[in-house]
Design an enzyme around this catalytic site. Structure first.
Site, PDB file in Angstrom:
ATOM      1  N   CYS A   2      -3.982 -16.021  -0.875  1.00  0.00           N
ATOM      2  CA  CYS A   2      -3.290 -17.215  -0.870  1.00  0.00           C
ATOM      3  C   CYS A   2      -2.442 -17.326  -2.178  1.00  0.00           C
ATOM      4  O   CYS A   2      -2.677 -16.710  -2.988  1.00  0.00           O
ATOM      5  CB  CYS A   2      -4.328 -18.348  -1.046  1.00  0.00           C
ATOM      6  SG  CYS A   2      -5.598 -18.574   0.493  1.00  0.00           S
ATOM      7  N   ARG A  27       1.460 -13.506   0.249  1.00  0.00           N
ATOM      8  CA  ARG A  27       0.046 -13.539  -0.057  1.00  0.00           C
ATOM      9  C   ARG A  27      -0.795 -14.200   0.845  1.00  0.00           C
ATOM     10  O   ARG A  27      -1.860 -14.135   0.617  1.00  0.00           O
ATOM     11  CB  ARG A  27       0.045 -14.407  -1.342  1.00  0.00           C
ATOM     12  CG  ARG A  27       0.668 -13.734  -2.551  1.00  0.00           C
ATOM     13  CD  ARG A  27       0.510 -14.765  -3.997  1.00  0.00           C
ATOM     14  NE  ARG A  27      -0.972 -14.653  -4.314  1.00  0.00           N
ATOM     15  CZ  ARG A  27      -1.343 -13.948  -5.377  1.00  0.00           C
ATOM     16  NH1 ARG A  27      -0.333 -12.845  -5.657  1.00  0.00           N
ATOM     17  NH2 ARG A  27      -2.443 -13.566  -5.504  1.00  0.00           N
ATOM     18  N   TRP A  74      -4.066 -17.714   3.199  1.00  0.00           N
ATOM     19  CA  TRP A  74      -4.596 -16.576   3.982  1.00  0.00           C
ATOM     20  C   TRP A  74      -6.163 -16.826   4.324  1.00  0.00           C
ATOM     21  O   TRP A  74      -7.016 -17.111   3.471  1.00  0.00           O
ATOM     22  CB  TRP A  74      -4.418 -15.183   3.079  1.00  0.00           C
ATOM     23  CG  TRP A  74      -5.018 -14.169   4.340  1.00  0.00           C
ATOM     24  CD1 TRP A  74      -4.053 -13.378   4.874  1.00  0.00           C
ATOM     25  CD2 TRP A  74      -6.151 -13.452   4.045  1.00  0.00           C
ATOM     26  NE1 TRP A  74      -4.910 -12.383   5.640  1.00  0.00           N
ATOM     27  CE2 TRP A  74      -6.053 -12.339   5.160  1.00  0.00           C
ATOM     28  CE3 TRP A  74      -7.550 -13.582   3.554  1.00  0.00           C
ATOM     29  CZ2 TRP A  74      -7.223 -11.436   5.337  1.00  0.00           C
ATOM     30  CZ3 TRP A  74      -8.617 -12.706   3.983  1.00  0.00           C
ATOM     31  CH2 TRP A  74      -8.422 -11.678   4.898  1.00  0.00           C
ATOM     32  N   ASN A 100      -6.629 -20.557  -4.936  1.00  0.00           N
ATOM     33  CA  ASN A 100      -6.707 -19.011  -4.386  1.00  0.00           C
ATOM     34  C   ASN A 100      -7.974 -18.320  -4.890  1.00  0.00           C
ATOM     35  O   ASN A 100      -8.288 -18.297  -5.982  1.00  0.00           O
ATOM     36  CB  ASN A 100      -5.499 -18.472  -5.093  1.00  0.00           C
ATOM     37  CG  ASN A 100      -5.690 -16.834  -4.909  1.00  0.00           C
ATOM     38  OD1 ASN A 100      -5.877 -16.314  -3.667  1.00  0.00           O
ATOM     39  ND2 ASN A 100      -5.169 -15.988  -5.807  1.00  0.00           N
ATOM     40  N   GLU A 477      -0.283   7.735   4.878  1.00  0.00           N
ATOM     41  CA  GLU A 477       0.571   6.949   4.808  1.00  0.00           C
ATOM     42  C   GLU A 477       1.607   6.515   5.811  1.00  0.00           C
ATOM     43  O   GLU A 477       1.925   5.372   6.217  1.00  0.00           O
ATOM     44  CB  GLU A 477       1.370   7.108   3.331  1.00  0.00           C
ATOM     45  CG  GLU A 477       2.170   6.123   3.082  1.00  0.00           C
ATOM     46  CD  GLU A 477       1.414   4.986   2.769  1.00  0.00           C
ATOM     47  OE1 GLU A 477       0.463   4.658   2.748  1.00  0.00           O
ATOM     48  OE2 GLU A 477       2.424   3.802   2.549  1.00  0.00           O
ATOM     49  N   LYS A 481       1.375   2.744   7.470  1.00  0.00           N
ATOM     50  CA  LYS A 481       2.667   1.964   7.657  1.00  0.00           C
ATOM     51  C   LYS A 481       3.008   1.735   9.093  1.00  0.00           C
ATOM     52  O   LYS A 481       3.313   0.389   9.461  1.00  0.00           O
ATOM     53  CB  LYS A 481       3.746   2.991   6.931  1.00  0.00           C
ATOM     54  CG  LYS A 481       4.813   2.301   6.347  1.00  0.00           C
ATOM     55  CD  LYS A 481       4.613   1.865   4.847  1.00  0.00           C
ATOM     56  CE  LYS A 481       3.255   1.486   4.738  1.00  0.00           C
ATOM     57  NZ  LYS A 481       3.162   1.205   3.329  1.00  0.00           N
ATOM     58  N   GLU A 484       0.394  -0.935  10.629  1.00  0.00           N
ATOM     59  CA  GLU A 484       0.504  -2.093   9.659  1.00  0.00           C
ATOM     60  C   GLU A 484       1.462  -3.039  10.357  1.00  0.00           C
ATOM     61  O   GLU A 484       1.442  -4.307  10.266  1.00  0.00           O
ATOM     62  CB  GLU A 484       0.987  -1.921   8.354  1.00  0.00           C
ATOM     63  CG  GLU A 484       0.611  -2.742   7.483  1.00  0.00           C
ATOM     64  CD  GLU A 484       0.715  -2.475   5.809  1.00  0.00           C
ATOM     65  OE1 GLU A 484       1.367  -1.352   5.684  1.00  0.00           O
ATOM     66  OE2 GLU A 484       0.487  -3.296   4.908  1.00  0.00           O
ATOM     67  N   HIS A 500     -10.621  19.689  17.137  1.00  0.00           N
ATOM     68  CA  HIS A 500     -12.336  19.607  17.064  1.00  0.00           C
ATOM     69  C   HIS A 500     -12.440  17.872  17.631  1.00  0.00           C
ATOM     70  O   HIS A 500     -13.552  17.169  17.376  1.00  0.00           O
ATOM     71  CB  HIS A 500     -12.522  19.452  15.571  1.00  0.00           C
ATOM     72  CG  HIS A 500     -12.398  20.834  14.899  1.00  0.00           C
ATOM     73  ND1 HIS A 500     -13.403  21.751  15.128  1.00  0.00           N
ATOM     74  CD2 HIS A 500     -11.686  21.281  13.909  1.00  0.00           C
ATOM     75  CE1 HIS A 500     -13.055  22.778  14.742  1.00  0.00           C
ATOM     76  NE2 HIS A 500     -12.001  22.584  13.849  1.00  0.00           N
ATOM     77  N   LYS A 601      -0.467  -9.441   1.019  1.00  0.00           N
ATOM     78  CA  LYS A 601      -0.040  -8.179   0.303  1.00  0.00           C
ATOM     79  C   LYS A 601      -1.339  -8.018  -0.639  1.00  0.00           C
ATOM     80  O   LYS A 601      -1.386  -6.960  -1.022  1.00  0.00           O
ATOM     81  CB  LYS A 601       1.170  -8.665  -0.328  1.00  0.00           C
ATOM     82  CG  LYS A 601       1.610  -7.277  -1.046  1.00  0.00           C
ATOM     83  CD  LYS A 601       3.236  -7.548  -1.469  1.00  0.00           C
ATOM     84  CE  LYS A 601       3.603  -6.186  -1.986  1.00  0.00           C
ATOM     85  NZ  LYS A 601       3.517  -4.986  -1.076  1.00  0.00           N
TER      86      LYS A 601
HETATM   87  O1  M6R Z   1      -1.900  -4.101  -4.655  1.00  0.00           O
HETATM   88  P1  M6R Z   1      -2.754  -2.899  -4.180  1.00  0.00           P
HETATM   89  O2  M6R Z   1      -1.705  -1.641  -4.465  1.00  0.00           O
HETATM   90  O3  M6R Z   1      -3.871  -2.687  -4.849  1.00  0.00           O
HETATM   91  O4  M6R Z   1      -2.876  -2.993  -2.911  1.00  0.00           O
HETATM   92  C1  M6R Z   1      -3.734  -2.096  -2.049  1.00  0.00           C
HETATM   93  C2  M6R Z   1      -3.426  -2.315  -0.435  1.00  0.00           C
HETATM   94  O5  M6R Z   1      -3.901  -3.501  -0.222  1.00  0.00           O
HETATM   95  C3  M6R Z   1      -1.968  -1.881   0.056  1.00  0.00           C
HETATM   96  O6  M6R Z   1      -1.803  -0.963  -0.500  1.00  0.00           O
HETATM   97  C4  M6R Z   1      -1.970  -2.175   1.626  1.00  0.00           C
HETATM   98  O7  M6R Z   1      -2.851  -1.235   2.176  1.00  0.00           O
HETATM   99  C5  M6R Z   1      -0.648  -2.230   1.948  1.00  0.00           C
HETATM  100  N1  M6R Z   1      -0.334  -3.351   2.634  1.00  0.00           N
HETATM  101  C6  M6R Z   1      -0.106  -0.914   2.879  1.00  0.00           C
HETATM  102  O8  M6R Z   1       1.417  -1.292   2.940  1.00  0.00           O
END
Ligand code: M6R
Length: 606
Positions: A2, A27, A74, A100, A477, A481, A484, A500, A601
């Site tokens: 939030c 957020r 959120w 929040n 990663e 990505k 997500e 495996h 985020k």
């Molecule tokens: O703010 P942070 O780097 O601690 O956040 C960690 C994760 O929430 C963040 O990396 C999340 O996985 C991203 N949305 C990935 O793109």
């Protein structure tokens, strides 16, 4: 999660708040709302859905006022709906709040208030704050805020307005971020700096247990004993433009394209004299017998990459732990352990908890953080700041790249201190390191090719990413990505692991993205490529593989070449292709790339 914002000033708070909410929408975007003091009390407009839905509701509305609060949600407690949206107003219509965080004892408080006849209208934990504040209010908002803070368990950043004290906007926090911005035309509270950058770059960072009292003329600070506090006004170096799209269709694309500069700035921050260099130089690695890296999501993936780099260069064993696991596992650490926390926001709840757990066991903590003034930046024993600037897209790109840079340098410096890397080799490595920004730029020459491959993947049900060693780390990663932002199922596997189990998932035309930058393992990853192609898969090979011969695979193998760089730094180049690939897959699907469904985020709840 939030985002909250509040304004007390000379302007109409409505457009000021809506504009600020646009910068906080990353957020959470389940609903949005605003409250201002109108002629007959609070004017509240709140709406399920994106901020745009609230804006449409506000169009043509006449609500206006000089003091107001806003929220972008959120959802945690209670589904996304109009009634569960913030601001929440108590049943006497006397106090309005935005929140929040999570109130852990809300049920108990709610039951207590209900027994006293208070009628709740929402399913949220947050409404209890407004109701409790009304219950406690005896003519002094500060006393009320102190009492409410004492009763709440959990985490909160709060903006509070009271009908009887219409010139005041009060804020308080515990375990959730809150800044106070000071502009010529008025004063702000906000969850994050970008929300106020249009108006000011002068901010105070509120600490746990501090209360901010804002009027149009200024901001005062008190502790929970109502004693005045003197706080330092900080100047933020982020510009207003850095939190704007600047002509790009999405923040994510803009942030990907900013990476050469971010790499350059972050390299500079740790190579030239300054805070980052003195932190990196100052740590005596020989004082530790163990290094643990802990983080969440992409930041965790940066840790996995770093594990390969640290172990190769320093010859010390490194553990990488998900912060959500680390915090509860009773980790075997002590004063001889260096725990590295990686976080873009510096506010991720699990990473904060992991840091506090590490500190409570006597470990030394070092954070790598993008947001100055954030909890992790402030509480860790040492902090290295990434120079990524504000990152708005939910999917991290440039902050991830900046984290890698700092982790590489740290590993290389530690290796020199441990006598594992001769100073001449360090110098060689660093001069190669400094070529990264230009090589990152070269990748953009392949955008058309990446876009073409991405456009062919829109119909994929599943995409697999494979690599070996450090290429496996970056495959993690790439996979995160993609899933997500494109909602395509995807997994990353170490190449050797396929046989495996996972290989049974390969069918005709399944896409496998293979990453290959480890020269010594080229033959091995190409065997995996052959194995999946012979079972019908199509492979997109990404790496520096001059020996690759796509023509001999009957149209089943495509190749995107990367500039040559030492294997250890290659994730920084691979990841840019992977980010662009995911971006264009999602763009081709017409998805809301900057705000993927169900995500936010900054994950400030467990
Ligand atoms: O703010 P942070 O780097 O601690 O956040 C960690 C994760 O929430 C963040 O990396 C999340 O996985 C991203 N949305 C990935 O793109």
């Amino acid at each position: 999660m939030c985002g909250i914002i509040g304004y007390a000033g000379n302007r109409n708070a409505v457009p000021v708040i809506v504009d600020g909410l646009k910068k906080l929408e990353y957020r959470g975007y389940d609903s949005a709302g605003i409250a201002v003091f109108g002629a007959d009390g609070f004017d509240v407009v709140k709406q399920k859905g994106r901020l745009a839905a609230l804006e449409s509701r506000l169009e043509g509305s006449v609500i206006a006022g000089n003091v107001g609060i806003g929220h972008t949600r959120w959802a945690t407690h209670g589904e996304p709906s109009d009634v569960n949206s913030h601001p929440h107003v108590g049943s006497k219509s006397k106090i309005a709040i935005v929140h929040n965080g999570i109130i852990e004892n809300y049920k108990r408080l709610k039951e207590r208030l209900e027994r006293k006849g208070v009628r709740f209208v929402s399913q949220t934990d947050s409404e209890v704050i407004a109701q409790l504040a009304e219950y406690y209010y005896k003519g002094d908002l500060m006393d009320t805020v102190i009492k409410v803070s004492g009763a709440l368990e959990g985490s909160y950043a709060l903006g509070i307005m009271c009908l009887d004290e219409p010139d005041l906007l009060v804020a308080v926090r515990k375990d959730n971020p809150l800044i106070v911005g000071v502009a010529e035309h008025g004063n702000f509270i906000a969850s994050d700096v970008p929300a106020v950058l249009k108006h000011t770059n002068k901010v105070y960072y509120l600490e746990d247990g501090e209360i901010a009292v804002l009027t149009k003329d200024g901001a005062d600070f008190l502790n929970m004993d109502k004693e005045p506090l003197k706080k330092r006004l900080e100047t933020v170096s982020w510009s207003f433009d850095s939190a704007e799209k600047g002509g790009y269709p999405h923040f994510m694309l803009k942030e990907i394209m900013e990476q050469p500069k971010v790499l350059k700035d972050t390299i500079h921050s740790v190579m030239s004299n300054g805070e980052n260099k003195s932190v990196a130089d100052g740590l005596d690695i020989s004082a530790f017998d163990k290094i643990v890296i802990t983080a969440c999501g992409s930041a965790y993936n940066a840790g996995v990459v770093a594990k390969y780099v640290f172990e190769r260069l320093c010859r010390v064993s490194v553990e990488v732990e998900l912060a959500s696991e680390f915090r509860y596992k009773d980790a075997v650490i002590d004063g001889k352990t260096l725990v590295i926390l990686v976080s873009q926001s510096g506010e991720t709840a699990d990473t904060i908890a992991a840091m506090r757990e590490a500190k409570s066991k006597g470990a030394v903590t070092l954070s790598i953080v993008n947001v100055i003034g954030s909890t992790i930046a402030k509480e860790a024993d040492y902090c290295l700041l990434t120079s990524a600037g504000p990152e708005i897209a939910v999917a991290t790109t440039k902050a991830f790249s900046a984290q890698l840079v700092l982790l590489y340098v740290l590993a290389a410096r530690f290796a020199v201190k441990l006598g594992k890397l001769p100073p001449e080799s360090f110098a060689e490595l660093m001069s190669e390191f400094e070529t990264l920004p230009d090589k990152a730029k070269e990748i953009f020459e392949h955008i058309d090719l990446i876009q073409k491959h991405a456009s062919e993947c829109v119909v994929c049900k599943s995409i697999f990413f494979i690599g070996r060693n450090i290429d496996y780390a970056i495959a993690l990663e790439g996979s995160l990505k993609l899933k997500e932002i494109s909602y395509i199922h995807s997994e990353a596997y170490a190449g050797g692991e396929l046989k495996h189990g996972t290989i049974s998932l390969i069918e005709e035309d399944t896409l496998v993205v293979a990453i290959s930058n480890c020269k010594r393992l080229y033959g091995k990853i190409m065997s995996n490529v052959e194995q999946v192609i012979s079972r019908g898969a199509k492979v997109l090979l990404i790496g520096c593989c001059p020996e690759a011969e796509p023509s001999s695979y009957d149209g089943k193998l495509s190749y995107i070449g990367l500039p040559e760089i030492t294997e250890l730094f290659s994730p920084s180049l691979s990841v840019i292709v992977l980010q662009l690939f995911s971006y264009y897959v999602a763009a081709n699907k017409g998805l809301d790339i900057d705000k993927p469904r169900n995500l936010a985020k900054s994950v400030t709840v467990e």
